[in-house]
Design a protein around this motif. Structure first.
Motif, short mmCIF file in Angstrom:
data_model
loop_
_atom_site.label_atom_id
_atom_site.label_comp_id
_atom_site.label_asym_id
_atom_site.label_seq_id
_atom_site.Cartn_x
_atom_site.Cartn_y
_atom_site.Cartn_z
N SER A 118 0.82 -1.21 0.00
CA SER A 118 0.00 0.00 0.00
C SER A 118 0.85 1.26 0.00
CB SER A 118 -0.93 0.01 1.22
OG SER A 118 -0.18 0.14 2.43
N GLN A 119 2.17 1.10 0.21
CA GLN A 119 3.09 2.24 0.21
C GLN A 119 4.35 1.91 -0.58
OE1 GLN A 119 3.35 2.74 4.59
NE2 GLN A 119 2.30 4.70 4.29
N PRO A 120 4.24 1.67 -1.89
CA PRO A 120 5.42 1.35 -2.69
C PRO A 120 6.39 2.53 -2.74
CG PRO A 120 3.54 1.72 -4.11
CD PRO A 120 3.02 1.71 -2.70
N THR A 121 7.67 2.25 -2.75
CA THR A 121 8.68 3.31 -2.78
C THR A 121 8.84 3.91 -4.17
OG1 THR A 121 10.39 1.64 -3.10
CG2 THR A 121 9.97 2.35 -0.83
N SER A 122 8.32 3.20 -5.21
CA SER A 122 8.30 3.71 -6.58
C SER A 122 6.98 3.30 -7.20
CB SER A 122 9.45 3.12 -7.40
OG SER A 122 9.30 3.39 -8.79
N MET A 123 6.52 4.10 -8.15
CA MET A 123 5.34 3.71 -8.94
C MET A 123 5.66 3.74 -10.44
SD MET A 123 2.71 2.49 -7.51
CE MET A 123 1.52 2.71 -8.84
N TRP A 124 6.96 3.78 -10.78
CA TRP A 124 7.33 3.77 -12.19
C TRP A 124 6.84 2.48 -12.82
CZ3 TRP A 124 9.89 1.03 -15.87
CH2 TRP A 124 10.19 1.72 -17.04
N PRO A 125 6.32 2.49 -14.04
CA PRO A 125 6.30 3.56 -15.03
C PRO A 125 5.07 4.47 -14.99
CG PRO A 125 5.64 1.52 -16.09
CD PRO A 125 5.97 1.18 -14.66
N HIS A 126 4.40 4.51 -13.84
CA HIS A 126 3.29 5.46 -13.63
C HIS A 126 2.19 5.28 -14.67
CE1 HIS A 126 5.89 7.47 -10.74
NE2 HIS A 126 6.84 7.50 -11.66
N ARG A 127 1.82 4.02 -14.91
CA ARG A 127 0.75 3.74 -15.87
C ARG A 127 -0.61 3.79 -15.18
NH1 ARG A 127 2.48 -1.24 -19.74
NH2 ARG A 127 1.87 -2.43 -17.91
N ALA A 128 -1.59 4.30 -15.87
CA ALA A 128 -2.94 4.40 -15.32
C ALA A 128 -3.44 3.01 -14.93
CB ALA A 128 -3.88 5.02 -16.35
N GLY A 129 -3.98 2.91 -13.72
CA GLY A 129 -4.53 1.65 -13.25
C GLY A 129 -3.56 0.79 -12.49
N ASP A 130 -2.25 1.05 -12.60
CA ASP A 130 -1.26 0.26 -11.87
C ASP A 130 -1.28 0.60 -10.39
OD1 ASP A 130 -0.27 -1.42 -13.78
OD2 ASP A 130 1.51 -0.22 -14.24
N ARG A 131 -1.11 -0.42 -9.55
CA ARG A 131 -1.02 -0.21 -8.11
C ARG A 131 0.35 -0.60 -7.57
NH1 ARG A 131 -6.93 -2.38 -5.89
NH2 ARG A 131 -8.21 -0.95 -7.14
N MET A 132 1.26 -0.88 -8.47
CA MET A 132 2.62 -1.28 -8.09
C MET A 132 3.58 -0.87 -9.20
SD MET A 132 2.49 -5.39 -8.93
CE MET A 132 4.05 -5.54 -9.84
N PRO A 133 4.85 -0.76 -8.89
CA PRO A 133 5.83 -0.51 -9.95
C PRO A 133 5.99 -1.76 -10.81
CG PRO A 133 6.94 -0.93 -7.87
CD PRO A 133 5.47 -0.87 -7.56
N ARG A 134 6.42 -1.57 -12.04
CA ARG A 134 6.59 -2.72 -12.94
C ARG A 134 7.92 -2.63 -13.69
NH1 ARG A 134 1.93 -5.74 -13.81
NH2 ARG A 134 0.06 -4.80 -12.88
N PRO A 135 8.73 -3.68 -13.62
CA PRO A 135 9.90 -3.73 -14.50
C PRO A 135 9.44 -3.65 -15.94
CG PRO A 135 9.95 -5.50 -12.86
CD PRO A 135 8.59 -4.89 -12.80
N ALA A 136 10.20 -2.98 -16.78
CA ALA A 136 9.78 -2.79 -18.17
C ALA A 136 10.98 -2.53 -19.06
CB ALA A 136 8.80 -1.61 -18.27
N VAL A 137 10.78 -2.77 -20.36
CA VAL A 137 11.79 -2.40 -21.34
C VAL A 137 11.27 -1.18 -22.09
CG1 VAL A 137 10.91 -3.97 -23.15
CG2 VAL A 137 13.29 -3.23 -23.20
N VAL A 138 12.18 -0.21 -22.31
CA VAL A 138 11.79 1.03 -22.96
C VAL A 138 12.59 1.21 -24.25
CG1 VAL A 138 11.28 2.10 -20.73
CG2 VAL A 138 13.52 2.48 -21.80
N ALA A 139 12.04 2.04 -25.13
CA ALA A 139 12.75 2.48 -26.34
C ALA A 139 13.06 3.96 -26.17
CB ALA A 139 11.89 2.24 -27.58
N ILE A 140 14.33 4.31 -26.32
CA ILE A 140 14.77 5.70 -26.18
C ILE A 140 15.06 6.26 -27.56
CG2 ILE A 140 16.52 7.25 -25.22
CD1 ILE A 140 16.89 5.21 -22.96
N ARG A 141 14.45 7.42 -27.87
CA ARG A 141 14.62 8.07 -29.16
C ARG A 141 15.25 9.45 -28.96
NH1 ARG A 141 14.34 6.33 -33.86
NH2 ARG A 141 12.86 7.82 -34.69
N GLY A 142 15.80 9.98 -30.05
CA GLY A 142 16.42 11.30 -29.99
C GLY A 142 17.86 11.31 -30.45
N PHE A 143 18.39 10.14 -30.80
CA PHE A 143 19.78 10.05 -31.23
C PHE A 143 19.93 10.63 -32.63
CE2 PHE A 143 19.29 6.79 -28.03
CZ PHE A 143 20.44 6.94 -27.28
#
Length: 552
Positions: free
Chosen positions: A527-552
């Motif tokens: 009920s008190q997670p230290t992170s909520m990344w990736p801050h997705r709507a409906g999530d109640r916990m943080p989730r490990p994830a793979v991201v794509a970074i653009r801008g190079f």
């Protein structure tokens, strides 16, 4: 010594136990070996000329993936996401990533009308290293039930997902005919000297792969995924430990290619596997054993690589010689049963343990130490420079020897030959407040000859006095030549208590795939997670994830 800037001078001094070991071989720590020559070697591609394309960021404690101005990321897949029409889901604590363009293997998108789409659709392999009881089961578990063991094993291994670029965003195609899971439940063959031997209790096939940390790509287009801290899952699931701790080969495009564990490459806490060629055409695989006082290894095949044979070259990994590095003499020590038994003369317990080559590969660390290989400071990722063939080793840290912040070592093989039996080395850069990073882990290169590293400061230590200046874990770019050689520039900062892992570029280097592992790892109350990344709507916990970074 010439003119050296303050940062580099401190780097030479701040290298812990391995630097002391190097002193017995002369000035290896302070000078490049004469045979290393210039940066570029004949027959190898040249790095492009250019400076850093981003303005480095400052350390951050923000609960987000922080990037330089002009760069942005999107989440491609997170824990629990559906990856295919069968309903398979993305596993937990993603690590190593490796991108395979669809047209590279299948010829899809090859007609002229689709030129713009080449390389913009592909398969992404993602490792899954371990699970968190709290986030997976909703509570800490003392003894797993049968159903919980199934969940434990399913959420490790790896995911093959199909991804594509739409505008500036990368998305996952959940209708993909390729997308599938390789898990702790998958049937896997053993190859090499341990297959069917007493050392693995007669097994020729084993159940599953787990504790998958980093990996590498073969010359024939398959991938290698590596089993690291396998002991915990094997014990919890009641499985034979000798069946884990191997390098595992998978073909992401072909589900009929039998997944296999190559026992000739040794059993230990594998971080990754980096493949190259000896000058005579034999396949060479460099590997690190991620634990304190562990060794750096390489495997050299008996047979030679033949490009025309394609995936049949996999058989080269069945037979060859496994070596461990002796940094005090600059020699590769062959780990053979004959050498081990000679060194163990008069010691019956050791002689009983090492009766065959299968015993040597199953107990590779013990054999390496017995034969005089150098125990080092957690050798994690080991990568071959695509420009000069030198080998970079991320020695993450080792507080047993006062090497608190770790360093990156650079090996120079004799005559620039990966098949050589002798080498020299230097400390390329050391972690610490002088360099701006601590605990280097995974490594990768870009076309400019820049070495990219992510850091692995334990979540429980992020706020401790000596690590506090670094704030959250990060990603750093380090030129390997030119005026800025050995200087680290921070490119990314991880969310709270997360670790950035598995960086890999698309072939055009316009996208970087990156795993965000264990955000909110120190959470004790759901009920008190230290992170909520990736801050997705409906999530109640943080989730490990793979991201794509653009801008190079």
């Amino acid at each position: 010594m010439g003119k050296v800037n303050r940062r580099k001078f401190l780097t030479y001094l701040g290298t812990g136990a391995t630097a002391l070991a190097a002193s017995s071989t002369g000035l290896n720590v302070l000078t490049k070996p004469a045979q290393a020559g210039g940066f570029h070697k004949e027959g190898q591609k040249k790095p492009k000329i250019g400076q850093m394309k981003f303005k480095p960021i400052e350390p951050s404690s923000k609960d987000d993936l922080v990037l330089p101005h002009g760069y942005q990321y999107n989440v491609v897949a997170a824990y629990g996401d559906k990856i295919n029409s069968k309903g398979d889901t993305f596993g937990f604590n993603n690590d190593f990533t490796l991108y395979f363009p669809i047209n590279e293997r299948t010829g899809e998108w090859d007609d002229d009308d689709d030129d713009k789409r080449k390389g913009e659709r592909g398969l992404l392999w993602v490792n899954h290293e371990y699970v968190s009881d709290l986030f997976v089961y909703g509570q800490e578990v003392d003894k797993y039930s049968k159903e919980q063991i199934q969940t434990l094993l399913y959420n490790q291994g790896g995911s093959i997902i199909e991804v594509y670029r739409e505008g500036d965003t990368w998305k996952m195609d959940t209708t993909s005919k390729y997308a599938r899971r390789v898990t702790g439940l998958t049937k896997i063959n053993l190859t090499g000297p341990a297959a069917g031997s007493k050392a693995v209790n007669g097994a020729t096939t084993v159940q599953g792969t787990f504790a998958n940390c980093s990996g590498g790509k073969t010359l024939w287009g398959t991938l290698l995924t590596c089993e690291e801290n396998y002991e915990y899952t094997a014990e919890d699931a009641g499985l034979d430990e000798t069946h884990y701790g191997w390098v595992v080969e998978v073909d992401p495009f072909d589900a009929n290619f039998q997944v296999r564990k190559h026992t000739a490459l040794g059993r230990f806490n594998h971080e990754n596997a980096s493949m190259g060629l000896a000058k005579d055409g034999r396949v060479v695989v460099y590997m690190g054993d991620d634990k304190k006082d562990a060794c750096v290894y390489k495997f050299v095949s008996e047979g030679k690589y033949n490009e025309k044979l394609g995936k049949k070259n996999s058989e080269l990994l069945n037979k060859g010689t496994l070596y461990a590095a002796d940094l005090s003499s600059g020699e590769w020590i062959a780990l053979t049963v004959e050498a081990v038994r000679e060194a163990a003369k008069g010691k019956q317990e050791i002689l009983d343990k090492f009766q065959t080559q299968a015993d040597v590969v199953v107990h590779a660390h013990d054999a390496a130490i017995l034969l005089g290989a150098t125990p080092t400071d957690r050798p994690e990722d080991v990568e071959i420079s695509p420009f000069d063939g030198t080998i970079f080793v991320a020695h993450t840290n080792n507080d047993k020897h006062g090497n608190i912040h770790g360093h990156i070592t650079r090996f120079f093989e004799e005559n620039d030959d990966h098949g050589a039996m002798n080498f020299q080395f230097s400390i390329f850069v050391a972690g610490g407040i002088q360099s701006g990073f601590s605990a280097p882990d995974n490594l990768t290169f870009d076309q400019y000859g820049t070495l990219w590293t992510v850091t692995d400061i334990s979540s429980s230590k992020l706020n401790d006095k000596v690590w506090k200046p670094f704030k959250n874990n990060g990603m750093f770019a380090i030129p390997t030549s030119g005026k800025q050689e050995g200087e680290a520039f921070q490119f990314a900062s991880a969310p709270v208590e997360a670790e950035l892992t598995g960086p890999s570029f698309t072939p055009d280097e316009k996208t970087l795939f990156l795993s965000v592992q264990h955000p909110g790892e120190e959470t004790e109350d759901l009920s008190q997670p230290t992170s909520m990344w990736p801050h997705r709507a409906g999530d109640r916990m943080p989730r490990p994830a793979v991201v794509a970074i653009r801008g190079f």
